[in-house]
Design a protein around this motif. Structure first.
Motif, PDB file in Angstrom:
ATOM      1  N   GLN A  61       0.321  -1.007  -0.214  1.00 40.82           N
ATOM      2  CA  GLN A  61      -0.097  -0.220   0.054  1.00 40.82           C
ATOM      3  C   GLN A  61       0.871   1.460  -0.061  1.00 40.82           C
ATOM      4  O   GLN A  61       0.043   2.150  -0.502  1.00 40.82           O
ATOM      5  CB  GLN A  61      -1.387   0.087   1.123  1.00 40.82           C
ATOM      6  N   ARG A  62       1.723   1.137   0.385  1.00 41.51           N
ATOM      7  CA  ARG A  62       2.693   2.321   0.985  1.00 41.51           C
ATOM      8  C   ARG A  62       3.832   2.241  -1.040  1.00 41.51           C
ATOM      9  O   ARG A  62       3.735   3.636  -1.244  1.00 41.51           O
ATOM     10  CB  ARG A  62       3.529   1.924   2.006  1.00 41.51           C
ATOM     11  N   ARG A  63       3.626   1.217  -1.280  1.00 34.85           N
ATOM     12  CA  ARG A  63       4.677   1.477  -2.538  1.00 34.85           C
ATOM     13  C   ARG A  63       3.374   2.587  -3.660  1.00 34.85           C
ATOM     14  O   ARG A  63       2.930   3.253  -4.984  1.00 34.85           O
ATOM     15  CB  ARG A  63       4.490  -0.088  -3.245  1.00 34.85           C
ATOM     16  N   LEU A  64       1.955   2.020  -3.367  1.00 34.23           N
ATOM     17  CA  LEU A  64       0.905   2.359  -4.446  1.00 34.23           C
ATOM     18  C   LEU A  64       0.529   3.349  -4.210  1.00 34.23           C
ATOM     19  O   LEU A  64       0.129   4.626  -5.379  1.00 34.23           O
ATOM     20  CB  LEU A  64      -0.954   1.336  -3.898  1.00 34.23           C
ATOM     21  N   GLY A  65       0.810   4.213  -2.899  1.00 36.36           N
ATOM     22  CA  GLY A  65       0.644   5.798  -2.327  1.00 36.36           C
ATOM     23  C   GLY A  65       2.083   6.401  -3.511  1.00 36.36           C
ATOM     24  O   GLY A  65       1.250   7.312  -3.116  1.00 36.36           O
ATOM     25  N   ALA A  66       2.801   6.030  -3.449  1.00 38.68           N
ATOM     26  CA  ALA A  66       4.069   6.593  -4.192  1.00 38.68           C
ATOM     27  C   ALA A  66       3.963   6.162  -5.345  1.00 38.68           C
ATOM     28  O   ALA A  66       5.412   7.025  -5.871  1.00 38.68           O
ATOM     29  CB  ALA A  66       5.578   5.903  -3.374  1.00 38.68           C
ATOM     30  N   ALA A  67       3.428   6.055  -6.153  1.00 42.20           N
ATOM     31  CA  ALA A  67       3.397   6.209  -7.745  1.00 42.20           C
ATOM     32  C   ALA A  67       3.092   6.194  -8.453  1.00 42.20           C
ATOM     33  O   ALA A  67       1.455   7.142  -7.711  1.00 42.20           O
ATOM     34  CB  ALA A  67       3.183   3.595  -7.738  1.00 42.20           C
ATOM     35  N   ARG A  68       2.767   6.322  -9.517  1.00 42.81           N
ATOM     36  CA  ARG A  68       1.900   7.198 -10.697  1.00 42.81           C
ATOM     37  C   ARG A  68       1.803   6.287 -11.722  1.00 42.81           C
ATOM     38  O   ARG A  68       2.339   5.976 -12.044  1.00 42.81           O
ATOM     39  CB  ARG A  68       2.928   8.843 -11.286  1.00 42.81           C
ATOM     40  N   ALA A  69       0.390   6.270 -12.105  1.00 44.70           N
ATOM     41  CA  ALA A  69       0.047   5.548 -13.743  1.00 44.70           C
ATOM     42  C   ALA A  69       0.048   6.401 -14.577  1.00 44.70           C
ATOM     43  O   ALA A  69      -0.855   7.802 -14.357  1.00 44.70           O
ATOM     44  CB  ALA A  69      -0.622   4.578 -12.996  1.00 44.70           C
ATOM     45  N   LEU A  70       0.239   6.414 -15.959  1.00 44.78           N
ATOM     46  CA  LEU A  70      -0.597   7.551 -16.188  1.00 44.78           C
ATOM     47  C   LEU A  70      -1.063   5.555 -17.424  1.00 44.78           C
ATOM     48  O   LEU A  70      -1.587   4.901 -17.709  1.00 44.78           O
ATOM     49  CB  LEU A  70       0.039   7.590 -17.980  1.00 44.78           C
ATOM     50  N   VAL A  71      -3.190   6.801 -17.729  1.00 39.92           N
ATOM     51  CA  VAL A  71      -4.088   5.932 -18.199  1.00 39.92           C
ATOM     52  C   VAL A  71      -4.123   6.631 -20.163  1.00 39.92           C
ATOM     53  O   VAL A  71      -4.326   7.772 -19.573  1.00 39.92           O
ATOM     54  CB  VAL A  71      -5.280   6.064 -17.618  1.00 39.92           C
ATOM     55  N   VAL A  72      -3.146   5.936 -21.013  1.00 37.36           N
ATOM     56  CA  VAL A  72      -3.900   6.424 -22.281  1.00 37.36           C
ATOM     57  C   VAL A  72      -5.545   6.413 -22.797  1.00 37.36           C
ATOM     58  O   VAL A  72      -5.283   5.021 -23.291  1.00 37.36           O
ATOM     59  CB  VAL A  72      -2.410   6.169 -23.308  1.00 37.36           C
ATOM     60  N   GLY A  73      -6.044   6.847 -23.341  1.00 39.15           N
ATOM     61  CA  GLY A  73      -7.234   7.066 -24.033  1.00 39.15           C
ATOM     62  C   GLY A  73      -8.657   6.685 -22.172  1.00 39.15           C
ATOM     63  O   GLY A  73      -8.080   5.880 -21.488  1.00 39.15           O
ATOM     64  N   CYS A  74      -9.659   7.118 -22.223  1.00 38.82           N
ATOM     65  CA  CYS A  74     -10.434   6.905 -21.146  1.00 38.82           C
ATOM     66  C   CYS A  74     -11.531   7.476 -21.476  1.00 38.82           C
ATOM     67  O   CYS A  74     -12.378   7.935 -21.286  1.00 38.82           O
ATOM     68  CB  CYS A  74     -10.220   8.813 -20.312  1.00 38.82           C
TER      69      CYS A  74
END
Length: 339
Positions: free
Chosen positions: A18-31
């Motif tokens: 959960q800590r790792r998720l809180g520090a992560a960033r994702a790009l979603v291409v197309g919504c």
């Protein structure tokens, strides 16, 4: 961490995950269908940051399968990225969601990927997917391919240097018009939910370091025929132009006007050449009001005139409805927006 307590109880994630998720960033291409489902799942999972990129606006026909959007969004023609970011703020205000109303192309894809730990595919065409693949392989960023049409869906997780990339599995872009699309063959929401769920599950495994749990193949689903299969994809191909030879053809395409026929929609997207200045939408709306019926919001201007509907975005890109002829669309664009 009470908000994520049930997720933390799951041994695959736990407190460290959960800590790792809180520090992560994702790009979603197309919504669209897949992308909007991905965004909501990732936001609820507690990702630290999301970057959502989409070129289009919400329409009534989207509401059957694009769960983040409302009838209000469709009436207002709200850009999908903007509507998604607004929904994320309501779902989880702790998540920093950056909306970008743009067409992903060779001029911006590397910038969009930069700073992200994983990329999720929510697009509807192979041209953009090969662009994502080249950018991610070049920069060493993992990404999760996904597609759905009818009742069929497929997904593949790409880890540059460790697994085959999209070009290894599909060496050539399918010819235009040879593959069914949601606008030509339809789609049902159950397969959207399954593909997006598998994509997000793979992203969570990548972000929490649980890579041994990745499915490691090309996953195929048909919810109507009750068919589920995993196809082994082997190792990266040494002669692959992207991950083998390190030639990133889509990133080296020449700059210029980009015209894309939107399959099944009787519409064409016209994008200006790289470096075009941002538009003053208020001034544009005032100017176009003499030509026909104009509606506008903070993100776009829509003109109905001469049998066409022209939707112009701040980045000077436009979607012209009422033709599937690229030359006609460029002419309409030049007539009302300029060259």
């Amino acid at each position: 961490m009470e908000r994520y307590s049930r997720q933390i109880l799951f041994e695959g994630i736990g407190e460290e995950g959960q800590r790792r998720l809180g520090a992560a960033r994702a790009l979603v291409v197309g919504c669209g269908a897949l992308g909007s489902a991905q965004v909501e799942m990732l936001a609820r999972a507690g990702l630290g940051g999301l970057r959502v990129v989409d070129r289009d606006f919400v329409e009534e026909s989207n509401l059957q399968r694009q769960a983040m959007f409302t009838e209000h969004d469709a009436r207002e023609r709200t850009p999908k990225a903007v509507a998604a970011a607004r929904r994320v703020a309501e779902v989880n205000s702790e998540v920093a969601c950056e909306a970008e109303v743009a067409d992903v192309n060779q001029s911006n894809v590397e910038r969009l990927v930069e700073g992200c730990d994983v990329v999720l595919d929510g697009t509807d065409n192979f041209a953009t997917r090969f662009l994502i693949n080249d950018a991610c392989v070049k920069r060493g960023v993992a990404w999760v391919y996904g597609a759905a049409v009818g009742s069929y869906g497929v997904t593949l997780t790409i880890r540059p240097g460790l697994s085959p990339c999209l070009r290894c599995v599909f060496p050539e872009v399918p010819a235009a018009g040879t593959s069914p699309t949601c606008d030509t063959a339809g789609v049902i929401m159950p397969v959207i939910s399954i593909v997006a769920a598998v994509q997000v599950a793979e992203a969570l495994k990548l972000l929490t370091g649980k890579t041994a749990s990745l499915h490691g193949g090309l996953m195929q689903f048909d919810v109507w025929r009750n068919e589920w299969r995993r196809i082994s994809v082997g190792a990266p191909a040494p002669d692959c132009s992207a991950c083998g030879l390190r030639r990133f053809e889509t990133l080296e395409a020449e700059a210029g006007d980009l015209t894309t026929v939107l399959c099944g929609r009787d519409a064409v997207q016209v994008s200006p050449r790289r470096g075009a200045a941002a538009l003053d939408l208020e001034a544009l709306a005032a100017r176009l009001s003499a030509a026909g019926e104009v509606r506008a919001n903070a993100h776009l201007v829509r003109l109905s005139a001469g049998g066409y509907e022209l939707t112009v975005f701040r980045d000077a890109r436009a979607i012209i409805r009422g033709t599937d002829d690229a030359s006609v669309a460029r002419s309409v664009y030049a007539r009302y927006v300029g060259s």
